[in-house]
Design a protein around this motif. Sequence first.
Motif, PDB file in Angstrom:
ATOM      1  N   GLY A  41     -52.326 106.486  26.690  1.00  0.00           N
ATOM      2  CA  GLY A  41     -52.831 107.466  27.638  1.00  0.00           C
ATOM      3  C   GLY A  41     -54.215 107.983  27.265  1.00  0.00           C
ATOM      4  N   PRO A  42     -54.619 109.121  27.815  1.00  0.00           N
ATOM      5  CA  PRO A  42     -53.815 109.959  28.722  1.00  0.00           C
ATOM      6  C   PRO A  42     -53.683 109.404  30.141  1.00  0.00           C
ATOM      7  CG  PRO A  42     -56.010 110.873  28.490  1.00  0.00           C
ATOM      8  CD  PRO A  42     -55.936 109.727  27.529  1.00  0.00           C
ATOM      9  N   ALA A  43     -54.530 108.418  30.532  1.00  0.00           N
ATOM     10  CA  ALA A  43     -54.500 107.931  31.911  1.00  0.00           C
ATOM     11  C   ALA A  43     -53.529 106.777  32.067  1.00  0.00           C
ATOM     12  CB  ALA A  43     -55.900 107.493  32.346  1.00  0.00           C
ATOM     13  N   TRP A  44     -53.061 106.588  33.285  1.00  0.00           N
ATOM     14  CA  TRP A  44     -52.315 105.383  33.618  1.00  0.00           C
ATOM     15  C   TRP A  44     -53.292 104.322  34.091  1.00  0.00           C
ATOM     16  CZ3 TRP A  44     -49.536 104.466  38.832  1.00  0.00           C
ATOM     17  CH2 TRP A  44     -50.276 104.976  39.896  1.00  0.00           C
ATOM     18  N   VAL A  45     -52.851 103.079  34.127  1.00  0.00           N
ATOM     19  CA  VAL A  45     -53.639 101.986  34.696  1.00  0.00           C
ATOM     20  C   VAL A  45     -53.104 101.784  36.111  1.00  0.00           C
ATOM     21  CG1 VAL A  45     -54.382  99.601  34.462  1.00  0.00           C
ATOM     22  CG2 VAL A  45     -53.910 100.958  32.419  1.00  0.00           C
ATOM     23  N   SER A  46     -53.810 102.326  37.098  1.00  0.00           N
ATOM     24  CA  SER A  46     -53.261 102.339  38.455  1.00  0.00           C
ATOM     25  C   SER A  46     -53.361 100.981  39.140  1.00  0.00           C
ATOM     26  CB  SER A  46     -53.974 103.390  39.297  1.00  0.00           C
ATOM     27  OG  SER A  46     -55.343 103.063  39.474  1.00  0.00           O
ATOM     28  N   ALA A  47     -54.526 100.331  39.061  1.00  0.00           N
ATOM     29  CA  ALA A  47     -54.721  99.010  39.688  1.00  0.00           C
ATOM     30  C   ALA A  47     -54.303  99.004  41.148  1.00  0.00           C
ATOM     31  CB  ALA A  47     -53.959  97.942  38.912  1.00  0.00           C
ATOM     32  N   LEU A  48     -54.480 100.124  41.838  1.00  0.00           N
ATOM     33  CA  LEU A  48     -53.980 100.254  43.205  1.00  0.00           C
ATOM     34  C   LEU A  48     -54.739  99.386  44.192  1.00  0.00           C
ATOM     35  CD1 LEU A  48     -53.429 104.122  43.226  1.00  0.00           C
ATOM     36  CD2 LEU A  48     -51.693 102.343  42.988  1.00  0.00           C
ATOM     37  N   ARG A  49     -56.040  99.287  44.039  1.00  0.00           N
ATOM     38  CA  ARG A  49     -56.837  98.515  44.983  1.00  0.00           C
ATOM     39  C   ARG A  49     -56.575  97.020  44.854  1.00  0.00           C
ATOM     40  NH1 ARG A  49     -58.866 101.698  49.059  1.00  0.00           N
ATOM     41  NH2 ARG A  49     -59.970 103.507  48.238  1.00  0.00           N
ATOM     42  N   SER A  50     -56.248  96.575  43.662  1.00  0.00           N
ATOM     43  CA  SER A  50     -56.002  95.150  43.460  1.00  0.00           C
ATOM     44  C   SER A  50     -54.560  94.775  43.744  1.00  0.00           C
ATOM     45  CB  SER A  50     -56.352  94.744  42.023  1.00  0.00           C
ATOM     46  OG  SER A  50     -55.487  95.383  41.102  1.00  0.00           O
ATOM     47  N   GLY A  51     -53.727  95.763  44.059  1.00  0.00           N
ATOM     48  CA  GLY A  51     -52.334  95.475  44.355  1.00  0.00           C
ATOM     49  C   GLY A  51     -51.481  95.232  43.128  1.00  0.00           C
ATOM     50  N   GLY A  52     -51.971  95.633  41.952  1.00  0.00           N
ATOM     51  CA  GLY A  52     -51.170  95.511  40.737  1.00  0.00           C
ATOM     52  C   GLY A  52     -51.306  94.175  40.047  1.00  0.00           C
ATOM     53  N   GLU A  53     -52.532  93.780  39.721  1.00  0.00           N
ATOM     54  CA  GLU A  53     -52.712  92.527  38.982  1.00  0.00           C
ATOM     55  C   GLU A  53     -52.422  92.755  37.500  1.00  0.00           C
ATOM     56  OE1 GLU A  53     -56.035  90.047  39.888  1.00  0.00           O
ATOM     57  OE2 GLU A  53     -56.424  91.101  41.754  1.00  0.00           O
ATOM     58  N   PRO A  54     -51.936  91.720  36.797  1.00  0.00           N
ATOM     59  CA  PRO A  54     -51.478  91.921  35.420  1.00  0.00           C
ATOM     60  C   PRO A  54     -52.606  91.901  34.396  1.00  0.00           C
ATOM     61  CG  PRO A  54     -51.064  89.672  36.102  1.00  0.00           C
ATOM     62  CD  PRO A  54     -51.608  90.377  37.311  1.00  0.00           C
TER      63      PRO A  54
ATOM     64  N   SER B 177     -64.559  90.266  30.432  1.00  0.00           N
ATOM     65  CA  SER B 177     -63.480  90.365  31.397  1.00  0.00           C
ATOM     66  C   SER B 177     -63.542  91.720  32.061  1.00  0.00           C
ATOM     67  CB  SER B 177     -62.136  90.191  30.694  1.00  0.00           C
ATOM     68  OG  SER B 177     -61.159  89.722  31.558  1.00  0.00           O
ATOM     69  N   THR B 178     -63.134  91.795  33.300  1.00  0.00           N
ATOM     70  CA  THR B 178     -63.218  93.052  34.031  1.00  0.00           C
ATOM     71  C   THR B 178     -62.107  93.983  33.595  1.00  0.00           C
ATOM     72  OG1 THR B 178     -64.051  91.833  35.909  1.00  0.00           O
ATOM     73  CG2 THR B 178     -63.285  94.062  36.315  1.00  0.00           C
ATOM     74  N   PRO B 179     -62.426  95.212  33.188  1.00  0.00           N
ATOM     75  CA  PRO B 179     -61.393  96.134  32.746  1.00  0.00           C
ATOM     76  C   PRO B 179     -60.540  96.616  33.901  1.00  0.00           C
ATOM     77  CG  PRO B 179     -63.506  97.242  32.847  1.00  0.00           C
ATOM     78  CD  PRO B 179     -63.761  95.776  33.107  1.00  0.00           C
ATOM     79  N   PRO B 180     -59.303  97.059  33.595  1.00  0.00           N
ATOM     80  CA  PRO B 180     -58.441  97.574  34.662  1.00  0.00           C
ATOM     81  C   PRO B 180     -59.079  98.755  35.365  1.00  0.00           C
ATOM     82  CG  PRO B 180     -57.210  97.224  32.629  1.00  0.00           C
ATOM     83  CD  PRO B 180     -58.656  97.060  32.296  1.00  0.00           C
ATOM     84  N   GLY B 181     -59.056  98.719  36.709  1.00  0.00           N
ATOM     85  CA  GLY B 181     -59.557  99.835  37.485  1.00  0.00           C
ATOM     86  C   GLY B 181     -61.051 100.008  37.426  1.00  0.00           C
ATOM     87  N   SER B 182     -61.806  98.954  37.121  1.00  0.00           N
ATOM     88  CA  SER B 182     -63.241  99.102  36.940  1.00  0.00           C
ATOM     89  C   SER B 182     -64.006  99.181  38.237  1.00  0.00           C
ATOM     90  CB  SER B 182     -63.773  97.921  36.140  1.00  0.00           C
ATOM     91  OG  SER B 182     -63.650  96.740  36.905  1.00  0.00           O
ATOM     92  N   GLY B 183     -63.374  98.768  39.352  1.00  0.00           N
ATOM     93  CA  GLY B 183     -64.065  98.837  40.631  1.00  0.00           C
ATOM     94  C   GLY B 183     -64.756  97.561  41.019  1.00  0.00           C
ATOM     95  N   ASP B 184     -64.650  96.505  40.183  1.00  0.00           N
ATOM     96  CA  ASP B 184     -65.303  95.242  40.524  1.00  0.00           C
ATOM     97  C   ASP B 184     -64.598  94.561  41.670  1.00  0.00           C
ATOM     98  OD1 ASP B 184     -66.809  92.993  40.484  1.00  0.00           O
ATOM     99  OD2 ASP B 184     -65.823  92.082  38.771  1.00  0.00           O
ATOM    100  N   GLY B 185     -63.286  94.428  41.545  1.00  0.00           N
ATOM    101  CA  GLY B 185     -62.492  93.886  42.639  1.00  0.00           C
ATOM    102  C   GLY B 185     -62.712  92.418  42.883  1.00  0.00           C
ATOM    103  N   GLU B 186     -63.294  91.663  41.931  1.00  0.00           N
ATOM    104  CA  GLU B 186     -63.578  90.266  42.161  1.00  0.00           C
ATOM    105  C   GLU B 186     -62.884  89.373  41.167  1.00  0.00           C
ATOM    106  OE1 GLU B 186     -67.296  89.126  43.343  1.00  0.00           O
ATOM    107  OE2 GLU B 186     -67.596  90.866  44.598  1.00  0.00           O
TER     108      GLU B 186
END
Length: 570
Positions: A362-375, A484-493
Amino acid sequence: MTLQSNRRLGPLRALGLAAATSLIATGAAGTAQAADAPLPVTITGEDRVDLSLHSDNGDPTEPQVDLRLNAPGEPFEGDGVIPPVFTGDYTIRIDASELAGVAKVKLPCDADGLVAVCTGSELYAGQQYNKVGGIRLDIGDDSEAGDFGSITVTGEGEGLDFTPLSIDVLVGGPEFVNRRLSLPKDFRAGDTFEAPVGLRNAGSTAAEGAVLRFHGSRGVSFPDSYGNCSYAEVTTGSLLHQGTDAICTFPDGIEAGAAYALAEPLKVRTADFALHDIFTYSFTAVGPGEAAALRAAKDYRPGTGPDLGLKKAGDADPKDYAKYADLDLPLKNTYDLELTGASPAGEAGDTVTAEIGFRNNGPAWVSALRSGGEPIGFTVAVPEGATVTKAPQDCGENTIAEGVKGYLCWVTTPLLEDAELSFPFELRVDRVVEGAKGKVALPEWDNPFDSDHTNDSAWIVLNGSDEATDGGTGEADGGTSGGSTPPGSGDGEGDSGSSGSSGTSGSSGTTGTSGTSGDVAGDDAGGGLALTGAGGMALIGGAALLALGLGAGVIVLQRRRARQGGGTTA
């Protein structure tokens, strides 16, 4: 103005309501009937289409109405030939003659002007395989604001009882766009955003009222409760869909061309664990009666405070409004992904377990909401002198460098702020090599959200002394992890490929692994693999992590077409 525009059809009072009907669950027809009774069949499809005079009304090659037939029975699941629930000739008649001079219409099947007739000979349970065709609507040279009419779809066939469908079409009606949102630069987790929610009626006619819908993902809440709003919290099931939904109704008229704003900003509170959570809202036009029905929707509880007001906003710049209004918040927070190693010991011929740990401190969660939950992926090397006899379900054999093999393991997202997972590897000791090491590592990524990179790697130490198995870069093992693109970084690619179909352990935050690893290695990623250790060589982890970007996620529903004759193949 066409003749049709002067008629006041009762169903048009519900225009604007169809977009919200998905909030109220409705079951498919499945009532048992006597053997000699006709089979009830419901014609389904969008029951309303609004055509704008100011936009292109979407892709001109895509229909707005998808006509299907819903027959009783449990929909077929699995592979093979789908058994029909009815065999015999039937016809579906689509009559759009009311739209003459109102809109351009493209009908499916055998069309003669504004009337089309479709035929069929089999029906299947449910509606997935009973596709009739699509209807495309566009404004024409004669279309004017306020023009409206209906398309009537009926069916006929011996042994069948069809429920017809009416599709209302309105040209140039109320067309709401929503005020854009922007987040203060210093906004952090735990802060409350005062959202300047508003709308502009860009359409050509006034609306009888408005409905506001807003949603916050798991890390977002709404501290105020309004009397003209209803709320629903989802706290179970997939983390992707947890959060709060609300519906607010405003019975006063919304003038064409006018802009409106809430009487006070909508407070959007973020949790301490929030990071790249989503707040979204939208206004739709609806009459007062329909609005009251929405507030009584199933699983929504009424608000307890005073009503939320809506007031005219004066002059408004059209550039400040858009069809969709959403925001990611907060953009500033951190998590700490940590790998822990293992130090098993055994004689030659023994089978030992090396339990690799993965946790989010933590303290944050890894939301990955925009990517639909990629691993998230990490790599595992096998110590020299050992063979993997059983790998975790979420790990698959993978080529880690030229001529070197290891394992690629997947952690599903969203990942809770206190998630702790275990990845047990069973190793057979073929020969004792004192202090044999295999590296476990996340990619060497430039990830500003991971607060501590010193624990991104760990070691499996087989038959070693008391040396540490966790933390630090340790010895150089050759190779450098790529970016590599970090989780939730906003790249989306990020390219997820076909791998990483992992189980639910990552999203639940519980210890242990579940699900399957997918095709990460192209081979069976479960037990029985005979992968011999490669002397502790490093794994190149540049591609080991899928990008968890913030591009808009899109779910594509692939519909299978029913084949004619003797059932259809799934």
